[in-house]
Motif scaffolding. Structure first.
Motif, PDB file in Angstrom:
ATOM      1  N   ASP A 198       5.192  54.396  14.088  1.00 16.59           N
ATOM      2  CA  ASP A 198       4.985  52.958  13.920  1.00 16.59           C
ATOM      3  C   ASP A 198       3.597  52.640  13.355  1.00 16.59           C
ATOM      4  O   ASP A 198       3.140  51.503  13.438  1.00 16.59           O
ATOM      5  N   PHE A 199       2.930  53.623  12.784  1.00 14.97           N
ATOM      6  CA  PHE A 199       1.577  53.423  12.269  1.00 14.97           C
ATOM      7  C   PHE A 199       1.572  52.364  11.166  1.00 14.97           C
ATOM      8  O   PHE A 199       2.319  52.445  10.200  1.00 14.97           O
ATOM      9  N   GLY A 200       0.717  51.360  11.357  1.00 17.10           N
ATOM     10  CA  GLY A 200       0.550  50.327  10.345  1.00 17.10           C
ATOM     11  C   GLY A 200       1.597  49.235  10.343  1.00 17.10           C
ATOM     12  O   GLY A 200       1.541  48.332   9.502  1.00 17.10           O
ATOM     13  N   GLU A 201       2.556  49.293  11.243  1.00 14.48           N
ATOM     14  CA  GLU A 201       3.610  48.274  11.236  1.00 14.48           C
ATOM     15  C   GLU A 201       3.038  46.885  11.537  1.00 14.48           C
ATOM     16  O   GLU A 201       2.169  46.716  12.385  1.00 14.48           O
ATOM     17  N   ARG A 202       3.544  45.892  10.814  1.00 14.04           N
ATOM     18  CA  ARG A 202       3.166  44.496  11.037  1.00 14.04           C
ATOM     19  C   ARG A 202       4.322  43.852  11.785  1.00 14.04           C
ATOM     20  O   ARG A 202       5.282  43.357  11.197  1.00 14.04           O
ATOM     21  N   SER A 203       4.243  43.879  13.105  1.00 15.54           N
ATOM     22  CA  SER A 203       5.393  43.488  13.919  1.00 15.54           C
ATOM     23  C   SER A 203       5.458  41.994  14.201  1.00 15.54           C
ATOM     24  O   SER A 203       6.510  41.477  14.566  1.00 15.54           O
ATOM     25  N   PHE A 204       4.342  41.270  14.041  1.00 14.21           N
ATOM     26  CA  PHE A 204       4.325  39.844  14.398  1.00 14.21           C
ATOM     27  C   PHE A 204       3.458  39.065  13.419  1.00 14.21           C
ATOM     28  O   PHE A 204       2.665  39.620  12.651  1.00 14.21           O
ATOM     29  N   ASN A 264      10.583  42.282   8.506  1.00 13.81           N
ATOM     30  CA  ASN A 264      10.322  43.514   7.757  1.00 13.81           C
ATOM     31  C   ASN A 264       8.921  43.978   8.109  1.00 13.81           C
ATOM     32  O   ASN A 264       7.923  43.477   7.593  1.00 13.81           O
ATOM     33  N   LYS A 265       8.832  44.973   8.997  1.00 11.06           N
ATOM     34  CA  LYS A 265       7.530  45.388   9.525  1.00 11.06           C
ATOM     35  C   LYS A 265       6.661  46.103   8.496  1.00 11.06           C
ATOM     36  O   LYS A 265       5.477  46.350   8.757  1.00 11.06           O
ATOM     37  N   ASN A 266       7.232  46.432   7.364  1.00 14.05           N
ATOM     38  CA  ASN A 266       6.435  47.045   6.295  1.00 14.05           C
ATOM     39  C   ASN A 266       5.813  46.000   5.369  1.00 14.05           C
ATOM     40  O   ASN A 266       4.985  46.341   4.518  1.00 14.05           O
TER      41      ASN A 266
END
Length: 817
Positions: A299-305, A321-323
């Motif tokens: 999950d490195f670098g994911e933009r979850s919120f 889209n967490k990427n």
């Protein structure tokens, strides 16, 4: 033998000689020289016969050849192209010559090392050049990405609209940025990560020169790690009554940020007047990072919120889209206008106007920070980044007793930047605004005395800094007082310097370079308000005087082997950001306690002493290899270190308890490493290049040794190009080694919270691009960067790099013959 026979024989010989002389002298032909691939005219091509310069091409790639000898070849020479030889008979059958560009560049002329033109191989320091053709082939979105794509400069990123170059472990205010001879560094260039390089429009550039190692003798303070000199398009003049008219335009699309950019440049030139007009516009959406992560860091670098405000309330929203790195998009436009006036053969005047401005640019890393499971910030963005520069340049080349050439540059710069932040679930938006006005004067002289090239000059600059701040209640539409980033009473920085350098060409094998510079720097700051920080001082007034120098030796063992050794010292006086910055909150991700940097009026200058040794090999015009080893010792190194305020090492700031830090002079530091480049062009249509850089550094404070910040891991680039008729194909790889946890500095500048638990992993990308030169007017370029869609971040960066990125460019070039 009769006298009549002798008379007729002598008359015949005289007639024959006259006819031969008439043929040689009477030969006159206009020749045009073009780039074989780009189909564009080549300027300053030299035609040499028997060691005598016959002619040089003008801006249209044209010249008149006269007085050719029938039996002697004519050498057609340009430092950027393969040299060819032609005979007079060859020229009788054609008026056009085609040259193929070469990658070997030791014969190329550079300006950045001494502020005057000289051959690269005569300089003892390492210099890398990015030509206009390379800039066009790179197809990058801004100047920071150009430096990254070159493989010769490491660039840190905090947001898409930025990029902070690093040279030999020095960054920001320890690396000097110069555009058209004018230093860009100002009194608030900070010691962290700096994004100002993107205000230089890469579409308007003619070339970039990168000088490695201290450049303080010629440029003064800040040039500890090196100098990056950006040259915008020069004025072009006509050599006849016909007007020079050239235009260049392009449109480009980037898939990873769903962005586009466009530029249009128009060049007009008569015998005495010339104009260069350039306009660029870029717009980028949110950046998509790579989807292929290492299994250990899924999950490195994911933009979850992200945060959205609804009905006057901040709400946390899930990112579908967490990427997609929400909030990273921005736009920018740039204008360049130059006017050149060639008064006569010895005097030229230039007016240079540059304007760059952007939209708001979100501080992406701050938008990803959390506290107690909630976002720390609802908003955090930089206001429009404005840079305006106006300069007048005089070039005088008529020889006098004291100089052969004189260059005067008078400039005025205006820089505006601002920071805006609001905590999550807060109704108060903080606004902090900075404005810097910089006036400068540079006078440079060159005098050639037999085998010596003496250069000397004086310079002066004045920085005026204004810093304001206020807090806005976004519900009630009211404003209140807020602490400023820099002294609220204003601050200024004055610099005066003089330098002298000498290049002594002892013989064909030995060249000695040396120089010395005297610097005086004064800084004043006034701290008026005691409302937020009751400092035990009201003013800061420091003056520093320093002398630094350099000496270098170049040994040309033969035409294939070159050695160089240089010793140089650098000097950097503390600027307003170092000494008088009132605060900079450096809040760690997922940590209850961050850092606050406080002023330190007792800060002293830092000095760098560097040794550099290089070996270069070259065979013909096809093979070039170099390796450079260097060591830099830094005394009074300025570093961000723990401190106290009113006897306490913590302070309540912005509703958070934070540790107190300040810029301090560490005892010493050292940086060492090596750089190696390989350039091979075995055939005119095949090019292989590779570069690699290794850097290591540490500082010593109170007897303990710790890693120095800003030290990048191993990095480099390897590329292979093939030209097939009208097509240019390149496959290349960019790569970084590991930055392990033990090698991170604890100052916070290395941004460890944005790495993995083990540090920043090694990575590489595979990239490919193809260019189609349809004709002399139209070309199309396509590229796929990060083909494998790898997810990675460069060291100290707070935003992930682009994932798979498709780039498409259409270019239109026109010129009159």
């Amino acid at each position: 033998m009769s006298q009549s026979f002798l008379f007729h024989r002598n008359r015949l010989a005289l007639l024959t000689s006259f006819l031969i002389a008439f043929v040689n002298v009477g030969f006159s032909q206009q020749i045009s020289v073009f780039d074989e691939y780009y189909r564009q005219p080549v300027f300053e091509v030299r035609f040499v016969q028997d060691g005598l310069l016959l002619a040089t091409t003008d801006e249209k790639g044209q010249c008149i050849l006269e007085n050719l000898k029938t039996d002697k070849p004519v050498k057609v020479y340009h430092p950027n192209y393969f040299t060819i030889e032609v005979l007079k008979n060859d020229l009788n059958s054609t008026d056009t010559i085609w040259l193929r560009e070469k990658v070997i560049d030791l014969d190329e002329e550079v300006v950045s090392a001494s502020r005057f033109r000289e051959v690269k191989q005569d300089v003892s320091k390492r210099i890398e050049i990015i030509r206009k053709t390379e800039l066009d082939e790179m197809n990058q979105s801004n100047s920071a990405d150009v430096l990254t794509a070159s493989g010769n400069v490491f660039v840190q990123k905090s947001q898409l609209g930025g990029g902070s170059p690093v040279i030999r472990g020095f960054e920001t205010n320890k690396v000097l940025l110069v555009v058209d001879g004018v230093p860009m560094n100002n009194a608030i260039y900070r010691g962290g990560h700096l994004q100002n390089v993107i205000t230089i429009d890469q579409a308007s550039l003619e070339k970039i020169e990168i000088v490695y190692g201290p450049g303080s003798v010629v440029y003064g303070s800040d040039a500890l790690g090196g100098v990056m000199h950006f040259y915008t398009q020069s004025p072009e003049y006509s050599t006849d009554s016909k007007l020079v008219v050239k235009s260049r335009s392009y449109g480009r699309y980037f898939s990873a940020a769903n962005g586009f950019s466009a530029n249009s440049t128009l060049i007009l030139g008569s015998r005495k007047w010339s104009s260069v007009t350039s306009f660029s516009y870029s717009q980028f959406d949110d950046l998509m990072q790579g989807s292929k992560r290492k299994s250990k860091y899924p999950d490195f670098g994911e933009r979850s919120f992200y945060v959205e405000r609804m009905n006057d309330t901040d709400s946390v929203m899930n990112n579908p889209n967490k990427n997609r790195q929400l909030g990273s998009g921005y736009s920018q436009y740039d204008i360049l206008q130059k006017i050149g006036f060639k008064q006569n053969n010895f005097v030229e005047h230039k007016l240079n106007f540059q304007f760059s401005n952007s939209s708001n640019i979100s501080r992406y890393d701050r938008l990803t920070q959390t506290k107690n499971g909630l976002p720390r910030f609802a908003e955090w963005y930089y206001g429009p980044q404005l840079r305006v520069m106006g300069s007048y340049e005089l070039n005088y080349s008529k020889k006098t007793v004291i100089f052969d050439r004189l260059k005067v540059i008078l400039s005025q710069q205006l820089v505006k930047e601002s920071r805006h932040d609001r905590n999550f679930n807060s109704d108060f938006l903080n606004h902090r605004n900075e404005q810097v006005a910089v006036s400068s004067l540079l006078l440079d002289f060159e005098k050639r005395i037999k085998k010596q090239e003496v250069r000397y000059g004086i310079s002066g600059s004045y920085n005026d800094v204004k810093s304001t701040a206020f807090v806005e209640d976004i519900i009630n539409d009211t404003t209140g007082n807020l602490d400023t980033r820099y002294p609220d009473g204003g601050s200024s920085m004055t610099s005066i310097a003089a330098y002298l350098t000498d290049a002594w060409h002892i013989n064909n094998k030995w060249i000695v370079n040396g120089g010395v510079r005297a610097n005086y720097v004064n800084l004043k700051a006034a701290f008026k308000s005691k409302e937020f920080f009751p400092f035990p001082f009201e003013r800061a007034n420091t003056s520093n005087f320093a002398v630094n120098g350099n000496v270098g030796v170049v040994y040309l063992a033969n035409k294939n082997l070159r050695f160089s050794l240089s010793e140089s010292s650098g000097f950097r006086a503390p600027n307003v950001d170092d000494l008088a910055k009132v605060f900079e909150s450096v809040i760690e991700t997922n940590s209850e306690q961050g850092k606050l940097v406080m002023p330190n009026p007792k800060l002293k200058p830092e000095y760098a002493y560097s040794t550099e040794f290089s070996i270069g090999l070259r065979f013909n015009e096809k093979y070039q290899f170099s390796v450079v080893a260097y060591y830099t010792y830094i005394n009074n190194l300025i570093a961000i270190l723990p401190s106290t305020f009113n006897g306490s090492d913590t302070i309540l700031y912005n509703n958070n308890y934070v540790n107190v830090y300040s810029a301090q002079n560490a005892n010493q530091g050292s940086i060492y490493g090596f750089e190696s480049t390989l350039k091979i062009q075995p055939f005119k249509n095949t090019i292989l290049t590779s570069s690699i850089t290794y850097t290591k550094g540490h500082l010593t404070f109170n007897g303990s040794q710790q890693p120095l910040d800003h030290i990048p891991p191993l990095y480099g680039k390897t590329s292979i190009q093939q030209i097939i008729k009208k097509f240019r194909i390149e496959v290349y790889s960019l790569y970084n080694g590991w930055k392990r946890l033990k090698d991170y500095s604890n100052s916070g500048e290395d941004n460890l919270p944005y790495a993995t638990a083990d540090g920043m992993p090694a990575w590489f990308t595979l990239n490919a691009k193809v260019g189609w030169q349809i004709n002399k007017f139209f070309s199309v370029q396509a590229a796929c960067e990060n083909i494998f869609d790898a997810n990675y971040r460069t060291f100290a960066s707070n935003i992930s790099a682009p994932g798979r990125n498709w780039i498409f460019t259409l270019r239109i070039n026109t010129f009159n013959k």
